[in-house]
Write an enzyme that holds these catalytic residues in place. Structure first.
Site, PDB file in Angstrom:
ATOM      1  CG  ASP A  55      47.680  30.485  24.189  1.00  0.00           C
ATOM      2  OD1 ASP A  55      48.302  29.425  24.374  1.00  0.00           O
ATOM      3  OD2 ASP A  55      47.709  31.432  24.984  1.00  0.00           O
ATOM      4  CG  LEU A  59      39.798  33.027  32.239  1.00  0.00           C
ATOM      5  CD1 LEU A  59      40.417  34.392  32.032  1.00  0.00           C
ATOM      6  CD2 LEU A  59      38.329  33.179  32.599  1.00  0.00           C
ATOM      7  CE  LYS A 110      44.625  34.525  28.918  1.00  0.00           C
ATOM      8  NZ  LYS A 110      46.014  34.139  29.192  1.00  0.00           N
ATOM      9  NE  ARG A 133      45.615  27.049  35.587  1.00  0.00           N
ATOM     10  CZ  ARG A 133      44.835  28.121  35.572  1.00  0.00           C
ATOM     11  NH1 ARG A 133      43.621  28.055  36.105  1.00  0.00           N
ATOM     12  NH2 ARG A 133      45.249  29.245  35.042  1.00  0.00           N
ATOM     13  CD  GLU A 179      48.077  34.348  35.330  1.00  0.00           C
ATOM     14  OE1 GLU A 179      49.113  34.148  34.673  1.00  0.00           O
ATOM     15  OE2 GLU A 179      47.134  33.539  35.385  1.00  0.00           O
ATOM     16  CE  LYS A 209      38.521  38.250  35.987  1.00  0.00           C
ATOM     17  NZ  LYS A 209      39.361  38.525  37.166  1.00  0.00           N
ATOM     18  CE  LYS A 243      44.860  33.741  25.473  1.00  0.00           C
ATOM     19  NZ  LYS A 243      45.411  32.568  24.815  1.00  0.00           N
ATOM     20  CB  CYS A 250      65.399   9.475   3.075  1.00  0.00           C
ATOM     21  SG  CYS A 250      66.757   8.284   3.003  1.00  0.00           S
TER      22      CYS A 250
END
Length: 588
Positions: A32, A81, A116, A137, A174, A292, A316, A429
């Protein structure tokens, strides 16, 4: 200016490719953080020449849809996000929210911080408290209907409990798989098929999209919700995201308890550090925290960009690292002749995945770091994907008097001299079909589905034919006899006759597929179509000149040089002219 535009287009294609790998195939090749770097690089190039318009691929969310599953439209778009990886970017995000609240005479913002999850996004639909729909999604607007698999996930309630439940409710969350289950299932796959998933997210995604819910049930998936997408009006409407989560919990929906209400950057960073410490002890994988804006009113006023909510961001974690040693360095030859140095490592595990080797990229990288056999190195799996060396213990190198491995002068496969004709950092090569390592890979590409596909002529058969010195170039495939195939393991008489029949009826193709089959550097499917449309027939193409090639769409000086370098090589011309004697060409 023209050169920068070319770089932008090339970067766009690269980003689209990695989006496809990540969202559709669930097989990412970069982390990511590396993906975010590509986006930043693109932004810098755009600003350099004053481009303000957003590129269309950035407006795409999620993945292409599976043809095997039915589709369903989300009640509200399912956005992803924006990610950050530094305190500076966090401060910038918080500052924007505070500035917005002051301009609009709103209360000082609060921030709800959550985990997360490193999983797969899922949307659930409840009507009168009863689960009636579930979808991935997908592309953000339309998702895949996976209700048949969601029914067997134990942590997802089939019926909500409590009061004040909306008549229609869309829940977002999730799907994850626990670390223990991931290791157990991977070991099972390895024992049965010799294959395994690179990370828990990929396994969760594959399990959720199964056609058979019995398989999904065996995978023991879990679910945590984090937000509401759509709802009919509440009797008591909470204006706090933090309280929203409490409400979801009271209805029986799984909401993870580790979350915190923060009021400034310092408190957010403190929560981030706390979660980072607890990360290894959690039963599942996370890759950061989500921040948030707590006020629902402020969320609504801030709104959304084409891809992200403006009121939320993902912070992250840095990459995970382990120390190991280099046991050996091999030099592999790719289909295009690229010489790729690969370090064989003393096996090390990162999150249940065994790392045995790592690419050292190219000659320039090898000379820069001076890799030695016996080096102690720090390995990182950024985003739980491709391993890379991020640090070398120099003291260990000095102490043991280790000597750097030199890049070879001659091809390790065919012993021809390695050259660089393209002005990049890679040595190659250029023996083509004369090089055994290239020959196998080139023939596999030559007879792949987008090229001159022959039913029944798979990778394994091609490898066996090359290993036994039966085929040396594509023309040899069309001259195969029964006696050439009978000694190959696990190929019966019926399969041999079918294969020979398929070869005999495969001699009709388009010029573009014929051209693409040769795997010429920078000549992909699109360029092959453009060349065939411009030149109309193989004779014109074989007699093309540099100046004429530059008139073809998407062909510049570099691509034209690569093409001429290939078709003007005597060995390649012999193969091409041998093939066109037996082939019949039809329109693209």
């Amino acid at each position: 200016m023209k050169n920068v535009k070319k770089k932008i287009k090339k970067l766009e294609r690269k980003i689209c490719y990695h989006l496809y790998l990540y969202h559709t195939l669930n097989k990412p090749k970069i982390s990511d953080l590396e993906f975010d770097f590509l986006i930043e690089k693109l932004d810098i190039l755009k600003k350099k020449i004053g481009i303000k318009k957003k590129f269309s691929y950035l407006n795409k969310i999620g993945s292409s849809l599976s043809k095997k599953l039915k589709t369903v439209k989300h009640l509200t778009n399912m956005l992803s996000l924006e990610s950050i990886n530094s305190i500076e970017k966090l401060e910038y995000f918080i500052k924007k929210i505070i500035t917005f609240s002051k301009k609009n005479n709103l209360k000082k913002p609060e921030f709800c911080c959550e985990l997360k999850f490193d999983g797969v996004a899922l949307s659930l639909i409840y009507k009168h408290g009863k689960l009636i729909g579930a979808s991935t999604r997908g592309n953000g607007i339309i998702g895949e209907n996976v209700i048949h698999n969601v029914y067997v996930i134990k942590s997802i309630p089939k019926k909500l409990v409590g009061n004040n439940i909306p008549k229609l409710l869309e829940i977002r969350g999730e799907v994850i798989i626990h670390k223990d289950d991931f290791i157990r299932l991977n070991q099972s796959f390895r024992n049965k098929k010799g294959d395994f998933f690179s990370n828990s997210r990929n396994l969760a995604a594959g399990s959720l999209r199964q056609l058979d819910p019995i398989i999904t049930k065996k995978r023991n998936l879990s679910f945590y919700c984090h937000s509401i997408g759509f709802y009919t009006p509440f009797l008591k409407f909470p204006n706090s995201h933090f309280n929203f989560l409490k409400l979801l919990d009271s209805w029986g929906l799984p909401v993870y308890s580790l979350r915190q209400l923060c009021f400034n950057v310092k408190e957010i960073v403190s929560f981030y550090k706390e979660v980072k410490k607890k990360r290894s002890s959690l039963k599942f994988e996370i890759d950061g925290i989500v921040i948030k804006t707590n006020s629902i009113d402020m969320q609504n006023k801030l709104g959304f960009s084409s891809k992200f909510p403006k009121w939320s961001i993902a912070y992250k974690f840095p990459s995970k690292k382990k120390i190991t040693s280099i046991l050996n360095i091999n030099f592999n030859v790719s289909r295009t002749g690229l010489i790729i140095p690969v370090a064989k490592l003393k096996p090390v595990f990162i999150d249940g995945v065994e790392i045995k080797k790592v690419s050292l990229y190219n000659q320039k990288n090898m000379e820069k770091f001076g890799f030695c056999i016996g080096d102690l190195v720090t390995i990182c799996r950024s985003g739980d994907v491709i391993p890379k060396i991020v640090d070398i213990n120099v003291e260990n190198r000095k102490k043991n008097n280790l000597k750097p491995i030199k890049f070879p002068i001659y091809c390790p496969s065919c012993n021809s001299k390695i050259k660089n004709k393209f002005g990049d950092n890679f040595l190659r090569c250029f023996s083509g079909f004369e090089c055994v390592s290239q020959r196998e890979r080139m023939l596999i590409h030559f007879f792949s589905k987008d090229a001159l596909y022959i039913r029944g002529l798979g990778k394994n058969i091609i490898r066996k034919l090359v290993d036994k010195d039966i085929i040396f170039s594509p023309i040899d495939v069309f001259n195969l006899k029964i006696r050439d195939l009978v000694n190959l393991n696990r190929i019966g008489d019926v399969s041999i006759k079918k294969l020979l029949y398929e070869i005999s009826v495969s001699k009709e193709t388009t010029l573009s597929r014929f051209l693409y089959a040769f795997g010429i550097k920078d000549i992909g499917k699109t360029v092959s179509v453009n060349l065939s449309s411009h030149y109309k027939n193989i004779e014109n193409l074989m007699n093309s000149k540099f100046e004429d090639l530059l008139l073809v769409k998407k062909i510049g000086k570099k691509v034209a040089s690569n093409f001429l370098s290939f078709i003007n090589k005597e060995e390649n011309r012999k193969i091409i002219y041998s093939l066109i004697k037996i082939f019949k060409f039809k329109n693209n």
